[in-house]
Write a protein that holds these residues in place. Structure first.
Motif, PDB file in Angstrom:
ATOM      1  N   ARG A  36       0.803  -1.216   0.000  1.00 41.40           N
ATOM      2  CA  ARG A  36       0.000   0.000   0.000  1.00 41.40           C
ATOM      3  C   ARG A  36       0.843   1.276   0.000  1.00 41.40           C
ATOM      4  O   ARG A  36       0.544   2.228  -0.701  1.00 41.40           O
ATOM      5  CB  ARG A  36      -0.884  -0.034   1.239  1.00 41.40           C
ATOM      6  N   HIS A  37       1.910   1.279   0.753  1.00 42.30           N
ATOM      7  CA  HIS A  37       2.722   2.491   0.876  1.00 42.30           C
ATOM      8  C   HIS A  37       3.775   2.605  -0.222  1.00 42.30           C
ATOM      9  O   HIS A  37       4.356   3.664  -0.394  1.00 42.30           O
ATOM     10  CB  HIS A  37       3.415   2.529   2.241  1.00 42.30           C
ATOM     11  N   TRP A  38       4.026   1.533  -0.946  1.00 41.94           N
ATOM     12  CA  TRP A  38       5.105   1.544  -1.926  1.00 41.94           C
ATOM     13  C   TRP A  38       4.621   1.710  -3.350  1.00 41.94           C
ATOM     14  O   TRP A  38       5.370   2.140  -4.206  1.00 41.94           O
ATOM     15  CB  TRP A  38       5.930   0.262  -1.818  1.00 41.94           C
ATOM     16  N   THR A  59       5.166  -5.803   8.418  1.00 42.62           N
ATOM     17  CA  THR A  59       4.432  -4.722   7.764  1.00 42.62           C
ATOM     18  C   THR A  59       3.378  -5.337   6.858  1.00 42.62           C
ATOM     19  O   THR A  59       3.276  -6.547   6.723  1.00 42.62           O
ATOM     20  CB  THR A  59       5.377  -3.838   6.923  1.00 42.62           C
ATOM     21  N   ALA A  61       3.463  -5.063   3.736  1.00 41.66           N
ATOM     22  CA  ALA A  61       4.104  -5.128   2.420  1.00 41.66           C
ATOM     23  C   ALA A  61       4.430  -6.574   2.061  1.00 41.66           C
ATOM     24  O   ALA A  61       4.429  -7.459   2.915  1.00 41.66           O
ATOM     25  CB  ALA A  61       5.373  -4.285   2.412  1.00 41.66           C
TER      26      ALA A  61
END
Length: 77
Positions: A36-38, A59, A61
């Protein structure tokens, strides 16, 4: 005088750094940390799956193969 010398030294350092920089190769970044953050393709700085998995641990990820590496390999039928 000091500013002139400092400015010239800064420019010389900048030029030397730009000349010695080698282009990135796909073999050194085979796996990408994705999530989601990458985004996509993500943080593609991992040479092995274990390195990527260690960074993703704890995480939300996950690890995937770098698309630049995957599509640069010849495909034989």
């Amino acid at each position: 005088m000091r500013r002139t010398i400092l400015t010239l030294a800064s420019f010389a350092t900048l030029i030397a750094a730009s000349l010695s920089a080698a282009p990135a190769q796909a073999a050194n970044d085979r796996y990408c940390l994705q999530g989601r953050h990458w985004g996509y393709p993500g943080n593609c700085q991992f040479a092995s799956y274990q390195q990527c998995a260690a960074s993703a641990s704890g995480t939300s990820a996950y690890c995937g193969i770098n698309p630049r590496y995957a599509y640069s390999q010849p495909y034989y039928y």
